[in-house]
Enzyme design. Structure first.
Site, PDB file in Angstrom:
ATOM      1  N   HIS A   1       0.844  -1.195   0.000  1.00 17.73           N
ATOM      2  CA  HIS A   1       0.000   0.000   0.000  1.00 17.73           C
ATOM      3  C   HIS A   1       0.873   1.235   0.000  1.00 17.73           C
ATOM      4  O   HIS A   1       1.835   1.325   0.763  1.00 17.73           O
ATOM      5  CB  HIS A   1      -0.902   0.019   1.245  1.00 17.73           C
ATOM      6  CG  HIS A   1      -1.776   1.225   1.297  1.00 17.73           C
ATOM      7  ND1 HIS A   1      -2.963   1.304   0.607  1.00 17.73           N
ATOM      8  CD2 HIS A   1      -1.618   2.431   1.908  1.00 17.73           C
ATOM      9  CE1 HIS A   1      -3.504   2.501   0.800  1.00 17.73           C
ATOM     10  NE2 HIS A   1      -2.704   3.201   1.585  1.00 17.73           N
TER      11      HIS A   1
ATOM     12  N   SER B   1      -7.889   4.260   8.888  1.00 16.89           N
ATOM     13  CA  SER B   1      -8.590   4.179   7.602  1.00 16.89           C
ATOM     14  C   SER B   1      -7.878   3.178   6.685  1.00 16.89           C
ATOM     15  O   SER B   1      -8.511   2.277   6.118  1.00 16.89           O
ATOM     16  CB  SER B   1      -8.613   5.586   6.971  1.00 16.89           C
ATOM     17  OG  SER B   1      -8.896   5.536   5.611  1.00 16.89           O
TER      18      SER B   1
ATOM     19  N   ARG C   1     -14.625  13.358   6.422  1.00 17.83           N
ATOM     20  CA  ARG C   1     -13.316  13.955   6.739  1.00 17.83           C
ATOM     21  C   ARG C   1     -12.879  14.904   5.639  1.00 17.83           C
ATOM     22  O   ARG C   1     -12.299  15.960   5.904  1.00 17.83           O
ATOM     23  CB  ARG C   1     -12.258  12.836   6.916  1.00 17.83           C
ATOM     24  CG  ARG C   1     -12.367  12.117   8.249  1.00 17.83           C
ATOM     25  CD  ARG C   1     -11.517  10.868   8.251  1.00 17.83           C
ATOM     26  NE  ARG C   1     -10.124  11.157   8.033  1.00 17.83           N
ATOM     27  CZ  ARG C   1      -9.250  10.303   7.480  1.00 17.83           C
ATOM     28  NH1 ARG C   1      -9.649   9.100   7.112  1.00 17.83           N
ATOM     29  NH2 ARG C   1      -8.001  10.639   7.321  1.00 17.83           N
TER      30      ARG C   1
ATOM     31  N   ASP D   1     -15.383   3.292   6.901  1.00 20.73           N
ATOM     32  CA  ASP D   1     -14.319   4.156   6.363  1.00 20.73           C
ATOM     33  C   ASP D   1     -14.838   4.992   5.204  1.00 20.73           C
ATOM     34  O   ASP D   1     -14.519   6.179   5.092  1.00 20.73           O
ATOM     35  CB  ASP D   1     -13.109   3.328   5.930  1.00 20.73           C
ATOM     36  CG  ASP D   1     -12.059   4.221   5.301  1.00 20.73           C
ATOM     37  OD1 ASP D   1     -11.500   5.063   6.036  1.00 20.73           O
ATOM     38  OD2 ASP D   1     -11.821   4.128   4.094  1.00 20.73           O
TER      39      ASP D   1
ATOM     40  N   LYS E   1      -9.029  -1.278   6.020  1.00 21.80           N
ATOM     41  CA  LYS E   1      -9.293  -1.850   4.689  1.00 21.80           C
ATOM     42  C   LYS E   1      -8.297  -2.966   4.369  1.00 21.80           C
ATOM     43  O   LYS E   1      -8.645  -3.999   3.829  1.00 21.80           O
ATOM     44  CB  LYS E   1      -9.215  -0.739   3.628  1.00 21.80           C
ATOM     45  CG  LYS E   1     -10.379   0.233   3.725  1.00 21.80           C
ATOM     46  CD  LYS E   1     -10.267   1.393   2.776  1.00 21.80           C
ATOM     47  CE  LYS E   1      -9.223   2.384   3.194  1.00 21.80           C
ATOM     48  NZ  LYS E   1      -9.279   3.702   2.576  1.00 21.80           N
TER      49      LYS E   1
HETATM   50  N1  URA Z   1      -5.799   6.880   2.226  1.00 18.95           N
HETATM   51  C1  URA Z   1      -6.779   6.262   2.922  1.00 18.95           C
HETATM   52  O1  URA Z   1      -7.221   5.170   2.554  1.00 18.95           O
HETATM   53  N2  URA Z   1      -7.249   6.851   4.028  1.00 18.95           N
HETATM   54  C2  URA Z   1      -6.798   8.038   4.477  1.00 18.95           C
HETATM   55  O2  URA Z   1      -7.270   8.505   5.491  1.00 18.95           O
HETATM   56  C3  URA Z   1      -5.776   8.690   3.749  1.00 18.95           C
HETATM   57  C4  URA Z   1      -5.283   8.080   2.613  1.00 18.95           C
END
Ligand code: URA
Length: 436
Positions: free
Chosen positions: A82, A183, A168, A161, A187
């Site tokens: 990621h 967040s 947000r 999220d 995931k």
């Molecule tokens: N990427 C995400 O998945 N969440 C965030 O809060 C910031 C970047």
């Protein structure tokens, strides 16, 4: 439990229990808490912070808001990567097929462009016909068959999220370490992978401008991985200049194909090898020299490219994109060379502005409703520190009618400084953190 009591506690910087956090998250996901109370919760969390323990609770509550993937029926070690997002960061396009060509199972779930940063899903969708919306069954079936799938998160994965991120975005609570860490990790944990390599970007083109902040974010995510029993390695990497030369969807896919044909920009190739070798390390190959040789070979001998072609085929894309990218990938109708007005050395003063300029040309979304022009973007001609003469091209803009060229030019010109002395040399990787 009363939401107002929980808000009161966080407003006064008191620690929250798992039950309290779970109550907020599950009630909000179910629509039982209105946006104004959730906004207050997010702002209190943003201002007063969360301890690592609370961040772990928040991650768990968000993870439990939806379903998780069970990949235990698939043989092999499942590793994802990621990136926290950057400009020209097309690493995932190569890493997924490359690591899979070396035997790692890669359940890659990616996102779309966010602000000035690009998104893997948008890049993949520049391949005609490519489907990123795989069902859970299709995703698992493909992993079993070819060892790699590249898709978007289904609506059922961490739905909290999705709702919280949208809020947000409009309440100035995005750039908070506990909120970003929970967040991302909610995931990633829902995906069911055994391990994870995190590419935490820092610099003017990253969300974390300061190295200390990037390191704190990396530490938080590594801590969460550990508490969930997952192996993880985080690399803090540079985003003070764009990666590679291409910024824009089909332009980055074309560059990725070049890399898998044994060509391509050195910085991008090096980062791809560094990240992929950590994926192989977590998967069991502890001899890093050996894994780097294997990865380099698979970029040159066509094995990574063959795997990419298989992914495209399985996900209904046009495999002609690999054999004949010039013909099959979307191309903008117009180009414009941006020339240097003076002689000197190139320095990327603010890489975010390169991403903004590419978006103005049509490569990203300025509002949520915007559609992407997959052929639009910027082809850079110089890396940081390279010499440039007056009137020599700094970049080529690729766009179609309707693009905001003048604004893009302004942003791009502001993003680069031409200096009389060689600017600071940038490292590719600053630090490594791990829990194995
Ligand atoms: N990427 C995400 O998945 N969440 C965030 O809060 C910031 C970047």
């Amino acid at each position: 439990m009363l939401i107002s009591d929980i808000l009161h506690k966080k407003r006064n910087s008191q620690k929250l229990t798992f039950e309290e956090i779970k109550y907020v998250i599950s009630s909000y996901t179910a629509g039982k808490i209105p946006d104004y109370q959730m906004s207050a919760f997010l702002m209190a969390a943003f201002i007063n912070g969360f301890t690592s323990v609370e961040t772990g609770f928040l991650t768990k509550a968000m993870l439990e808001s939806g379903e998780t993937m069970d990949l235990s029926g698939i043989e092999g070690v499942k590793i994802d990567k990621h990136s926290t997002g950057g400009v020209g960061d097309g690493t995932s396009l190569v890493i997924a097929p490359l690591a899979a060509s070396c035997g790692v199972i890669v359940p890659m779930m990616s996102g779309r462009s966010l602000g000035h940063t690009g998104g893997t899903l948008d890049k993949l969708e520049s391949i005609p016909g490519f489907r990123v919306n795989l069902s859970k069954e299709e995703f698992i079936h493909q992993l079993k068959k070819i060892g790699v799938a590249m898709a978007g998160q289904t609506d059922k994965i961490a739905p909290a999220d999705k709702k919280m991120y949208a809020l947000r975005d409009v309440t100035a609570t995005v750039d908070s370490i506990p909120l970003i860490a929970s967040s991302i990790m909610s995931k990633k944990l829902a995906e069911g992978c055994d391990g994870l390599v995190l590419d935490v970007k820092t610099g003017s083109g990253a969300f974390m401008k300061e190295k200390t902040m990037a390191k704190r974010l990396a530490k938080e995510m590594i801590g969460i991985s550990k508490s969930f029993g997952k192996k993880a390695i985080a690399l803090i990497t540079d985003m003070n200049q764009p990666l590679g030369y291409a910024v824009g969807n089909s332009l980055e896919v074309k560059q990725a194909i070049d890399i898998m044909k044994g060509e391509g920009p050195k910085d991008l190739v090096n980062l791809i090898i560094e990240i992929s070798s950590r994926m192989l390390f977590i998967a069991g190959e502890k001899n890093t020299k050996k894994s780097k040789t294997l990865l380099e070979n698979n970029l040159k001998n066509g094995k990574a490219l063959m795997k990419f072609k298989e992914i495209i085929e399985y996900q209904s894309g046009d495999t002609g994109a690999v054999d004949n990218p010039e013909k099959i990938l979307p191309k903008a109708q117009k180009t414009l060379e941006i020339l240097s007005v003076e002689e000197g050395f190139v320095e990327y003063a603010d890489t975010k502005l390169v991403g903004d300029a590419a978006n103005l040309l049509g490569a990203g979304r300025l509002t949520k409703e915007d559609t992407i022009n997959h052929g639009a973007g910027i082809v850079l001609k110089k890396k940081q520190g390279e010499r440039i003469s007056r009137k020599e091209p700094l970049a080529t803009f690729c766009f179609d009618n309707g693009a905001s060229i003048e604004e893009a030019k302004l942003k791009f010109t502001e993003s680069i400084k031409i200096t009389k002395t060689t600017p600071k040399k940038l490292s590719l990787i600053y630090e490594k953190l791990e829990t194995l």
